[in-house]
Write a protein that holds these residues in place. Structure first.
Motif, PDB file in Angstrom:
ATOM      1  N   TRP A   1       0.835  -1.198   0.000  1.00 43.67           N
ATOM      2  CA  TRP A   1       0.000   0.000   0.000  1.00 43.67           C
ATOM      3  C   TRP A   1       0.871   1.249   0.000  1.00 43.67           C
ATOM      4  O   TRP A   1       0.584   2.219  -0.685  1.00 43.67           O
ATOM      5  CB  TRP A   1      -0.967  -0.106   1.151  1.00 43.67           C
ATOM      6  CG  TRP A   1      -1.339   1.084   1.978  1.00 43.67           C
ATOM      7  CD1 TRP A   1      -1.386   2.399   1.617  1.00 43.67           C
ATOM      8  CD2 TRP A   1      -1.772   1.038   3.329  1.00 43.67           C
ATOM      9  NE1 TRP A   1      -1.813   3.166   2.670  1.00 43.67           N
ATOM     10  CE2 TRP A   1      -2.058   2.358   3.738  1.00 43.67           C
ATOM     11  CE3 TRP A   1      -1.946   0.006   4.241  1.00 43.67           C
ATOM     12  CZ2 TRP A   1      -2.504   2.658   5.012  1.00 43.67           C
ATOM     13  CZ3 TRP A   1      -2.403   0.315   5.510  1.00 43.67           C
ATOM     14  CH2 TRP A   1      -2.675   1.626   5.886  1.00 43.67           C
TER      15      TRP A   1
ATOM     16  N   SER B   1      -2.962   4.328  -7.635  1.00 37.30           N
ATOM     17  CA  SER B   1      -4.205   3.704  -8.101  1.00 37.30           C
ATOM     18  C   SER B   1      -4.517   2.384  -7.410  1.00 37.30           C
ATOM     19  O   SER B   1      -5.645   1.913  -7.479  1.00 37.30           O
ATOM     20  CB  SER B   1      -4.140   3.489  -9.616  1.00 37.30           C
ATOM     21  OG  SER B   1      -3.084   2.583  -9.933  1.00 37.30           O
ATOM     22  N   GLU B   2      -3.531   1.775  -6.737  1.00 43.93           N
ATOM     23  CA  GLU B   2      -3.747   0.485  -6.065  1.00 43.93           C
ATOM     24  C   GLU B   2      -3.731   0.585  -4.547  1.00 43.93           C
ATOM     25  O   GLU B   2      -3.942  -0.414  -3.867  1.00 43.93           O
ATOM     26  CB  GLU B   2      -2.684  -0.520  -6.516  1.00 43.93           C
ATOM     27  CG  GLU B   2      -2.808  -0.885  -7.974  1.00 43.93           C
ATOM     28  CD  GLU B   2      -1.809  -1.929  -8.408  1.00 43.93           C
ATOM     29  OE1 GLU B   2      -1.035  -2.434  -7.570  1.00 43.93           O
ATOM     30  OE2 GLU B   2      -1.802  -2.247  -9.598  1.00 43.93           O
TER      31      GLU B   2
ATOM     32  N   ALA C   1      -5.773   1.764  -2.331  1.00 42.75           N
ATOM     33  CA  ALA C   1      -7.016   1.372  -1.656  1.00 42.75           C
ATOM     34  C   ALA C   1      -7.163  -0.150  -1.614  1.00 42.75           C
ATOM     35  O   ALA C   1      -7.668  -0.698  -0.634  1.00 42.75           O
ATOM     36  CB  ALA C   1      -8.224   2.013  -2.334  1.00 42.75           C
ATOM     37  N   LEU C   2      -6.728  -0.835  -2.651  1.00 42.07           N
ATOM     38  CA  LEU C   2      -6.786  -2.298  -2.669  1.00 42.07           C
ATOM     39  C   LEU C   2      -5.914  -2.873  -1.557  1.00 42.07           C
ATOM     40  O   LEU C   2      -6.379  -3.682  -0.753  1.00 42.07           O
ATOM     41  CB  LEU C   2      -6.304  -2.842  -4.018  1.00 42.07           C
ATOM     42  CG  LEU C   2      -6.033  -4.353  -4.064  1.00 42.07           C
ATOM     43  CD1 LEU C   2      -7.318  -5.134  -3.860  1.00 42.07           C
ATOM     44  CD2 LEU C   2      -5.350  -4.727  -5.364  1.00 42.07           C
TER      45      LEU C   2
ATOM     46  N   TRP D   1     -12.746  -0.884  -4.527  1.00 37.45           N
ATOM     47  CA  TRP D   1     -11.615  -0.788  -5.444  1.00 37.45           C
ATOM     48  C   TRP D   1     -11.877  -1.610  -6.705  1.00 37.45           C
ATOM     49  O   TRP D   1     -11.633  -1.146  -7.818  1.00 37.45           O
ATOM     50  CB  TRP D   1     -10.318  -1.253  -4.774  1.00 37.45           C
ATOM     51  CG  TRP D   1      -9.152  -1.083  -5.693  1.00 37.45           C
ATOM     52  CD1 TRP D   1      -8.396   0.039  -5.847  1.00 37.45           C
ATOM     53  CD2 TRP D   1      -8.646  -2.044  -6.621  1.00 37.45           C
ATOM     54  NE1 TRP D   1      -7.440  -0.162  -6.825  1.00 37.45           N
ATOM     55  CE2 TRP D   1      -7.577  -1.442  -7.316  1.00 37.45           C
ATOM     56  CE3 TRP D   1      -8.990  -3.353  -6.940  1.00 37.45           C
ATOM     57  CZ2 TRP D   1      -6.850  -2.109  -8.301  1.00 37.45           C
ATOM     58  CZ3 TRP D   1      -8.276  -4.023  -7.917  1.00 37.45           C
ATOM     59  CH2 TRP D   1      -7.211  -3.397  -8.594  1.00 37.45           C
TER      60      TRP D   1
ATOM     61  N   LYS E   1     -14.303   0.132  -9.076  1.00 38.74           N
ATOM     62  CA  LYS E   1     -13.713   1.272  -9.783  1.00 38.74           C
ATOM     63  C   LYS E   1     -12.679   0.824 -10.810  1.00 38.74           C
ATOM     64  O   LYS E   1     -12.572   1.399 -11.882  1.00 38.74           O
ATOM     65  CB  LYS E   1     -13.053   2.221  -8.788  1.00 38.74           C
ATOM     66  CG  LYS E   1     -14.034   2.996  -7.967  1.00 38.74           C
ATOM     67  CD  LYS E   1     -13.315   3.905  -6.990  1.00 38.74           C
ATOM     68  CE  LYS E   1     -14.308   4.635  -6.112  1.00 38.74           C
ATOM     69  NZ  LYS E   1     -13.626   5.438  -5.089  1.00 38.74           N
ATOM     70  N   ALA E   2     -11.916  -0.209 -10.452  1.00 38.52           N
ATOM     71  CA  ALA E   2     -10.816  -0.643 -11.314  1.00 38.52           C
ATOM     72  C   ALA E   2     -11.290  -1.447 -12.520  1.00 38.52           C
ATOM     73  O   ALA E   2     -10.740  -1.336 -13.600  1.00 38.52           O
ATOM     74  CB  ALA E   2      -9.805  -1.458 -10.518  1.00 38.52           C
TER      75      ALA E   2
END
Length: 179
Positions: free
Chosen positions: A85, A91-92, A94-95, A131, A134-135
């Motif tokens: 994180w 862009s990743e 939140a995952l 996530w 959205k992704a």
């Protein structure tokens, strides 16, 4: 984790305590920990700590976190997710943060903090689902071979179980399968 510094002052009527600090003076707890991340007394043999700040590929992160989950060490798996994180692309984040929350939720549920565990499991479930939506748009969420919808379902089921039974869970037997 070298060097010691003083916290100065008192806390709750106790005398000032010595704090572990890293080479740059930041507070770092060097106490040994058990498999669920609970601090043990100095001098006690604990489990090997995860090094902080390791940059791994997403595939390496998933493999290492799964091995730690399988070993009943969700606290340590959370540290692996936290590294991803903090070092991964914006862009990743939140995952990986959501996956870290799932691991911490399992940690709390195994330690007996059932309310905190259930709350974090549900928060992490929502984060990975959000996530994924959205992704990848609608449909089953997958990232790096992980079944995000399945992980969210696992987390919500475990949260319901700990609330219903009022009992701590075994982290090893209740660990999720990331892939």
């Amino acid at each position: 984790m070298d060097g010691l510094g003083s916290t100065g002052g008192t806390s709750g009527g106790r005398p000032a305590e010595t704090r572990d600090r890293d080479g740059e003076g930041r507070a770092r707890n060097a106490r040994p920990r058990d498999g669920l991340g609970r601090p043990l007394p100095y001098g006690t043999a604990g489990v090997e700590r995860q090094p902080e700040g390791v940059v791994r590929t997403p595939a390496e992160t998933v493999v290492e976190a799964q091995a730690l989950l399988d070993a009943g060490k969700p606290f340590h798996a959370h540290e692996v997710f936290e590294d991803a994180w903090k070092s991964g692309p914006e862009s990743e984040r939140a995952l990986w943060r959501g996956l870290a929350q799932l691991a911490v939720g399992l940690t709390h549920a195994a330690r007996g903090n059932l309310a905190g565990g259930a709350r974090l499991l549900r928060r992490g479930a929502g984060a990975v689902e959000e996530w994924a939506a959205k992704a990848a748009g609608p449909g089953p969420g997958r990232a790096y071979g992980m079944d995000l919808a399945g992980l969210a379902g696992w987390a919500r089921e475990l949260a319901d179980t700990v609330e219903r039974t009022g009992a701590a869970v075994d982290a090893r037997t209740r660990a999720p399968r990331l892939r």
